[in-house]
Design a protein around this motif. Structure first.
Motif, PDB file in Angstrom:
ATOM      1  N   UNK A  23       0.812  -1.215   0.000  1.00 34.11           N
ATOM      2  CA  UNK A  23       0.000   0.000   0.000  1.00 34.11           C
ATOM      3  C   UNK A  23       0.847   1.268   0.000  1.00 34.11           C
ATOM      4  N   UNK A  24       2.143   1.133  -0.285  1.00 34.47           N
ATOM      5  CA  UNK A  24       3.050   2.275  -0.204  1.00 34.47           C
ATOM      6  C   UNK A  24       2.689   3.375  -1.195  1.00 34.47           C
ATOM      7  N   UNK A  25       2.376   2.995  -2.412  1.00 33.06           N
ATOM      8  CA  UNK A  25       1.963   3.995  -3.396  1.00 33.06           C
ATOM      9  C   UNK A  25       0.544   4.438  -3.085  1.00 33.06           C
ATOM     10  N   UNK A  96     -20.098   0.525   1.228  1.00 35.22           N
ATOM     11  CA  UNK A  96     -18.925   0.195   0.414  1.00 35.22           C
ATOM     12  C   UNK A  96     -17.880   1.310   0.482  1.00 35.22           C
ATOM     13  N   UNK A  97     -18.312   2.562   0.396  1.00 30.27           N
ATOM     14  CA  UNK A  97     -17.372   3.688   0.482  1.00 30.27           C
ATOM     15  C   UNK A  97     -16.762   3.787   1.877  1.00 30.27           C
ATOM     16  N   UNK A  98     -17.535   3.452   2.903  1.00 29.16           N
ATOM     17  CA  UNK A  98     -16.983   3.440   4.255  1.00 29.16           C
ATOM     18  C   UNK A  98     -15.932   2.344   4.401  1.00 29.16           C
ATOM     19  N   UNK A  99     -16.139   1.228   3.745  1.00 31.90           N
ATOM     20  CA  UNK A  99     -15.150   0.144   3.754  1.00 31.90           C
ATOM     21  C   UNK A  99     -13.852   0.615   3.084  1.00 31.90           C
ATOM     22  N   UNK A 100     -13.966   1.305   1.969  1.00 28.76           N
ATOM     23  CA  UNK A 100     -12.788   1.836   1.292  1.00 28.76           C
ATOM     24  C   UNK A 100     -12.073   2.862   2.185  1.00 28.76           C
ATOM     25  N   UNK A 104      -8.199   2.857   3.761  1.00 30.19           N
ATOM     26  CA  UNK A 104      -7.283   3.990   3.596  1.00 30.19           C
ATOM     27  C   UNK A 104      -6.751   4.440   4.959  1.00 30.19           C
ATOM     28  N   UNK A 105      -7.609   4.483   5.958  1.00 38.77           N
ATOM     29  CA  UNK A 105      -7.168   4.858   7.299  1.00 38.77           C
ATOM     30  C   UNK A 105      -6.220   3.811   7.870  1.00 38.77           C
ATOM     31  N   UNK A 106      -6.492   2.541   7.625  1.00 38.83           N
ATOM     32  CA  UNK A 106      -5.609   1.476   8.085  1.00 38.83           C
ATOM     33  C   UNK A 106      -4.230   1.604   7.452  1.00 38.83           C
ATOM     34  N   UNK A 107      -4.199   1.950   6.167  1.00 41.50           N
ATOM     35  CA  UNK A 107      -2.929   2.133   5.482  1.00 41.50           C
ATOM     36  C   UNK A 107      -2.119   3.259   6.128  1.00 41.50           C
ATOM     37  N   UNK A 112       2.310   5.188   9.708  1.00 42.58           N
ATOM     38  CA  UNK A 112       2.796   5.939  10.869  1.00 42.58           C
ATOM     39  C   UNK A 112       3.440   4.993  11.879  1.00 42.58           C
ATOM     40  N   UNK A 113       2.847   3.822  12.080  1.00 40.75           N
ATOM     41  CA  UNK A 113       3.404   2.845  13.011  1.00 40.75           C
ATOM     42  C   UNK A 113       4.801   2.415  12.578  1.00 40.75           C
ATOM     43  N   UNK A 114       4.984   2.198  11.302  1.00 36.61           N
ATOM     44  CA  UNK A 114       6.292   1.794  10.799  1.00 36.61           C
ATOM     45  C   UNK A 114       7.302   2.930  10.922  1.00 36.61           C
TER      46      UNK A 114
END
Length: 122
Positions: A23-25, A96-100, A104-107, A112-114
């Motif tokens: 998910x880097x890009x 569906x948009x909330x899932x997307x 994005x928030x998880x990414x 930030x964690x990394x």
């Protein structure tokens, strides 16, 4: 390196780093839609996506019947069917948009964690 950073770095698994590299890009819209069909909720996402098209077909059918209604009662019933079906499609698309957005928030959280675990400035 502080104790917190060493514990955080140890807790990051190779799976997390692979997920972050994937998910880097910054993904485009269609790539984000495709990412929604992966993971633990992929079957629910596919089910909701297919059901939204089926319910939209039901809305079209109800609308056609609405145009041919002869009594006021039929008119109201078919109009209610169109309204309920279109509302269902809209709510499914919002999910569906909330899932997307969740992905994005998880990414971003993983990124930030990394960065924190590697001691980089955020």
């Amino acid at each position: 390196m502080s104790d917190f950073q060493s514990r955080l770095s140890a807790s990051l698994s190779e799976e997390d780093e692979a997920f972050l590299r994937r998910l880097d890009d910054e993904p485009g819209l269609f790539q984000q839609m495709g990412n929604a069909f992966q993971g633990k909720l992929k079957f629910w996402t596919a089910y909701a996506f297919v059901m939204s098209f089926i319910i939209f077909g039901l809305a079209i059918y109800c609308f056609v019947q609405l145009l041919g209604a002869e009594s006021t009662r039929e008119l109201i019933l078919w109009a209610t069917g169109v309204w309920c079906a279109l509302l269902s499609v809209g709510l499914t698309k919002i999910w569906f948009w909330m899932r997307m957005n969740h992905l994005a928030m998880l990414r971003e959280v993983k990124r930030i964690e990394l960065l924190v675990s590697k001691g980089a400035a955020v």
